[in-house]
Structure formats: structure tokens, C-alpha cells
Design a protein around this motif. Structure first.
Motif, PDB file in Angstrom:
ATOM      1  N   LEU A 141      -6.008  -2.488   2.950  1.00 20.10           N
ATOM      2  CA  LEU A 141      -6.376  -1.403   3.864  1.00 20.10           C
ATOM      3  C   LEU A 141      -7.610  -1.769   4.686  1.00 20.10           C
ATOM      4  CD1 LEU A 141      -5.876   1.721   1.547  1.00 20.10           C
ATOM      5  CD2 LEU A 141      -4.232   0.623   3.085  1.00 20.10           C
ATOM      6  N   ASP A 142      -8.536  -2.508   4.060  1.00 19.87           N
ATOM      7  CA  ASP A 142      -9.802  -2.832   4.730  1.00 19.87           C
ATOM      8  C   ASP A 142      -9.721  -4.093   5.576  1.00 19.87           C
ATOM      9  OD1 ASP A 142     -10.832  -0.707   3.409  1.00 19.87           O
ATOM     10  OD2 ASP A 142     -11.815  -1.872   1.821  1.00 19.87           O
ATOM     11  N   LYS A 148      -3.507   2.948   5.688  1.00 21.97           N
ATOM     12  CA  LYS A 148      -3.579   3.860   4.542  1.00 21.97           C
ATOM     13  C   LYS A 148      -2.387   3.704   3.608  1.00 21.97           C
ATOM     14  CE  LYS A 148      -2.104   7.891   7.181  1.00 21.97           C
ATOM     15  NZ  LYS A 148      -2.332   8.233   8.482  1.00 21.97           N
ATOM     16  N   PRO A 171      -5.158  -1.557  -7.826  1.00 22.43           N
ATOM     17  CA  PRO A 171      -5.877  -0.774  -6.798  1.00 22.43           C
ATOM     18  C   PRO A 171      -6.710  -1.662  -5.864  1.00 22.43           C
ATOM     19  CG  PRO A 171      -6.074   0.258  -8.957  1.00 22.43           C
ATOM     20  CD  PRO A 171      -5.363  -1.041  -9.182  1.00 22.43           C
ATOM     21  N   GLY A 172      -7.341  -2.698  -6.418  1.00 15.69           N
ATOM     22  CA  GLY A 172      -8.161  -3.584  -5.594  1.00 15.69           C
ATOM     23  C   GLY A 172      -7.333  -4.327  -4.552  1.00 15.69           C
ATOM     24  N   HIS A 173      -6.115  -4.660  -4.913  1.00  9.53           N
ATOM     25  CA  HIS A 173      -5.185  -5.347  -4.000  1.00  9.53           C
ATOM     26  C   HIS A 173      -4.897  -4.431  -2.804  1.00  9.53           C
ATOM     27  CE1 HIS A 173      -1.121  -7.793  -3.875  1.00  9.53           C
ATOM     28  NE2 HIS A 173      -1.812  -7.918  -2.771  1.00  9.53           N
ATOM     29  N   ARG A 174      -4.561  -3.173  -3.111  1.00  9.33           N
ATOM     30  CA  ARG A 174      -4.280  -2.210  -2.038  1.00  9.33           C
ATOM     31  C   ARG A 174      -5.498  -2.038  -1.136  1.00  9.33           C
ATOM     32  NH1 ARG A 174      -2.046   1.779  -5.941  1.00  9.33           N
ATOM     33  NH2 ARG A 174       0.167   1.366  -6.039  1.00  9.33           N
ATOM     34  N   ASP A 175      -6.680  -1.879  -1.784  1.00  3.88           N
ATOM     35  CA  ASP A 175      -7.895  -1.615  -0.995  1.00  3.88           C
ATOM     36  C   ASP A 175      -8.204  -2.769  -0.048  1.00  3.88           C
ATOM     37  OD1 ASP A 175      -8.124   0.763  -2.277  1.00  3.88           O
ATOM     38  OD2 ASP A 175      -9.698   0.115  -3.685  1.00  3.88           O
ATOM     39  N   MET A 176      -8.034  -3.996  -0.540  1.00  2.42           N
ATOM     40  CA  MET A 176      -8.332  -5.154   0.319  1.00  2.42           C
ATOM     41  C   MET A 176      -7.392  -5.193   1.522  1.00  2.42           C
ATOM     42  SD  MET A 176      -9.204  -8.645  -1.701  1.00  2.42           S
ATOM     43  CE  MET A 176     -10.509  -8.590  -2.917  1.00  2.42           C
ATOM     44  N   ALA A 213       0.842  -1.205   0.000  1.00  5.49           N
ATOM     45  CA  ALA A 213       0.000   0.000   0.000  1.00  5.49           C
ATOM     46  C   ALA A 213       0.872   1.248   0.000  1.00  5.49           C
ATOM     47  CB  ALA A 213      -0.931  -0.030   1.204  1.00  5.49           C
TER      48      ALA A 213
END
Ligand SMILES: Cc1cc2nc3c(=O)[nH]c(=O)nc-3n(C[C@H](O)[C@H](O)[C@H](O)COP(=O)(O)O)c2cc1C
Length: 316
Positions: free
Chosen positions: A218-219, A285, A211-216, A203
Motif C-alpha cells: 500500500l505504501d 488500499k 500484514p506487513g506485506h500488505r502494508d508495504m 491487499a
């Protein structure tokens, strides 16, 4: 601490930013190196050997004349890697300071790197693999423990480090779910010399993660990571939701050779099914790699300063 002599005074925290397929970039490597962390990338992140050599150019140009940590390259030493000989030739000719070998250990590869003064560290998950690597002549071992992103061991880090230390007094790097400077200090107290940290650097703006990899990341939390052999045939930690999206049961016992990815649409392992370690719960983040490295060094120092106080109040 057993650190290679050439590295003395060049690291601000004993950390290797681990190589990550389709994630590590020259920008990530140089941001780490310029901030006291040894940056690495897999040679296979470029599609060709010429492309790999161009990445080395970019890294060397950026680091030239700077007060920087050394950098390293990951070579997959396995018969499935048709580029090994060509990539090794470039690696040796360009005098890459650190070569991280994974999935196999070959005395000829080690000898070639040694000839121009480079070092070879090898990924291991058990004592048996470590013995083979030591016999082959590696300079350092990377203990990949349970919970690591990508191919991971089954052993708890305390057990793995203690076992490896029985036979090996050289540089030992511990990987698996480490994200914070305090944990780097803890890894040293356990008997490792350095920490091997991958997922923490996904991240970042410098990584080429989807982007989906990063978002998963972070969440998610540690429970959102599952160990599966369905993607590469070797047990590896992936984000559960990305396995499920590819039609793989994250809790299933499927192994890769039973699945033909070519017939399940356009999904590609690692590009569409995302690896991550169990440490994701502490990543909140997207932050520049430089900031992560600096904070790691700060928190590592703070942890060491507090360490003597841990025994306060005990009988001597
Ligand atoms: C997305 C991703 C890709 C990876 N790709 C590689 C790779 O190409 N070669 C390799 O030796 N290790 C690879 N690894 C493993 C890392 O080098 C390292 O062992 C791991 O990240 C350490 O655990 P951590 O992710 O919990 O910090 C990968 C890990 C991740 C998360």
C-alpha cells in the motif's frame, strides 16, 4: 480472442488471478470465480496433499451450482517438489479445470490432466522455454514479463508477447505489473488473450498475506521492488525493504545457494521476504477481491469502448 471453449460465457473479464505462495486462499479463489475472474492457488499452500484436497472441497462446495468462472491450481513441476505425484493424482481425480505448471514441463503431467478433460497452461519467460512447453503439449502459455511479482522474466512485455506469437496461436496470458482493467484491454491489443494478475490481489481481506506485506504494498511504488536471486536462486521480484530486513542487499548480485537461510535466524523465504510486482504504485488500499474483479471488468469494458476513438484525427 483465443479462449478455451469451456470458458466461453463464464468470465466477465479475461483475467486469471495468479497463484501466490502463502497468499492465495480458497476464499480468494472463490471470491474471484464468483465475480467473473478465474481464481487459482498453489497446491503447496497447504502443507500436505490431504490438506490440498480439503481446499478443493471448500472451493467446490462454495462454487457448486453457482454461475462462476472456472478455477485452477498451480503445480510446481520440479524435482524439489516431493509432493508432485500425490498432488497430481488428487488434481486429476478431482478434475481440476486448469492446471498451471511452473518451473518445469513434463509430458506425463500434461497427459494425465488431459485424460480427465483438464487444461494445462505453463509459465514461460523466454521463447526457448515456450518452444519446450508447446512441444510437450501444453494448452496455453503464460508469458511472465519483466516486473512481475515473484519469479519474473527479463523481457519487456511487448518484446515477449511479439516473440511468443511468432510460433503460438493458442491461448496466451500476459503477466507482469498489471493491476487495472485498462491494462487488460492493452494486453489484448498487444496480442495476448488474457491477463495474469497476482500482486493486485495481495491487499485483499481474502488473502493470507502477512500484514506487513500488505502494508508495504500500500505504501510502495515500483521503485520499491527489486529483482533478486538471493531468495530462491531464480531471479524474482521482492519488496526491497523486506530483502533489506533479512540482511540481503536488494541491489546485490547474491544468489540463493550462497546463503543458508537456516543459519540467519528464523527468517523464511517468501514468508518473511515478500514478493510483489512493479505495479504496486497503483494499489492504495485493502479492498475485497469481489470489488477488485468487478471494477476490473468495468474498466476493461470502458477501455474497449474508448479504443476506436484512439485513431481519431489520423489520416486513413
Ligand atoms: C507473493 C507472490 C507469490 C507467488 N507465488 C507463486 C507460486 O507459488 N507459483 C507460481 O507459479 N507463481 C507464483 N507467483 C507469481 C504469480 O503467479 C504471477 O506470475 C505474478 O504475480 C504476476 O505478476 P504481478 O504480481 O505483477 O501481477 C507469486 C507472486 C507473488 C507476488
Amino acid at each position: 480472442m483465443t479462449l478455451p471453449k469451456d470458458w466461453h460465457g463464464r468470465l466477465s473479464v479475461p483475467v486469471i488471478a495468479a497463484p501466490m505462495f502463502l497468499v492465495s486462499t480458497p476464499e480468494l479463489v472463490t471470491a474471484c470465480c464468483l465475480n467473473g475472474v478465474l481464481g487459482t492457488f498453489p497446491a503447496l499452500n497447504q502443507r500436505t496433499t490431504d490438506g490440498y484436497a480439503l481446499w478443493l472441497d471448500r472451493i467446490e462446495e462454495r462454487l457448486d451450482g453457482q454461475d462462476a468462472a472456472p478455477f485452477g491450481v498451480n503445480l510446481v513441476v520440479h524435482r524439489s517438489n516431493a509432493r508432485l505425484a500425490a498432488d497430481l493424482e488428487v488434481t486429476v481425480r478431482r478434475r481440476v479445470p486448469l492446471v498451471i505448471t511452473s518451473l518445469g514441463v513434463e509430458p506425463e503431467v500434461i497427459a494425465a490432466v488431459h485424460e480427465t478433460g483438464g487444461l494445462v497452461f505453463h509459465d514461460v519467460t523466454t521463447r526457448r522455454f515456450a518452444e519446450r512447453a508447446i512441444t510437450a503439449g501444453v494448452d496455453g502459455l503464460i508469458a511472465v514479463a519483466q516486473g512481475a511479482g515473484g519469479h519474473a522474466g527479463a523481457l519487456n512485455p511487448f518484446a515477449l508477447v511479439a516473440e511468443l506469437r511468432r510460433d503460438f496461436a493458442g491461448p496466451l496470458v500476459l503477466g507482469g505489473a498489471l493491476t487495472h482493467g485498462t491494462q487488460v484491454a492493452a494486453a489484448q491489443l498487444m496480442g495476448a488473450d488474457m491477463a495474469y494478475i497476482g500482486t493486485r490481489f495481495i491487499a485483499t481481506p481474502e488473502s493470507s498475506a502477512q500484514p506487513g506485506h500488505r502494508d508495504m504494498i500500500l505504501d510502495g511504488g515500483g521503485g520499491d521492488v527489486a529483482l533478486s536471486a538471493a531468495v530462491s536462486g531464480v531471479p524474482a521480484n521482492f519488496l526491497r525493504a523486506s530483502l533489506a530486513a533479512a540482511g540481503i542487499d536488494p541491489d546485490g548480485a547474491e544468489i540463493a545457494h550462497e546463503r543458508n537461510f537456516g543459519t540467519t535466524g528464523n527468517l523464511r523465504p517468501w514468508r518473511d521476504i515478500w514478493a510483489a510486482g512493479q505495479g504496486i504504485g497503483s494499489i492504495g488500499k485493502v479492498e475485497p477481491a469481489a470489488k477488485i474483479c468487478r471494477e476490473m471488468a468495468r474498466d476493461y469494458r470502458a477501455a474497449l469502448e474508448q479504443a476506436p476513438g484512439l485513431a481519431a484525427g489520423l489520416r486513413t
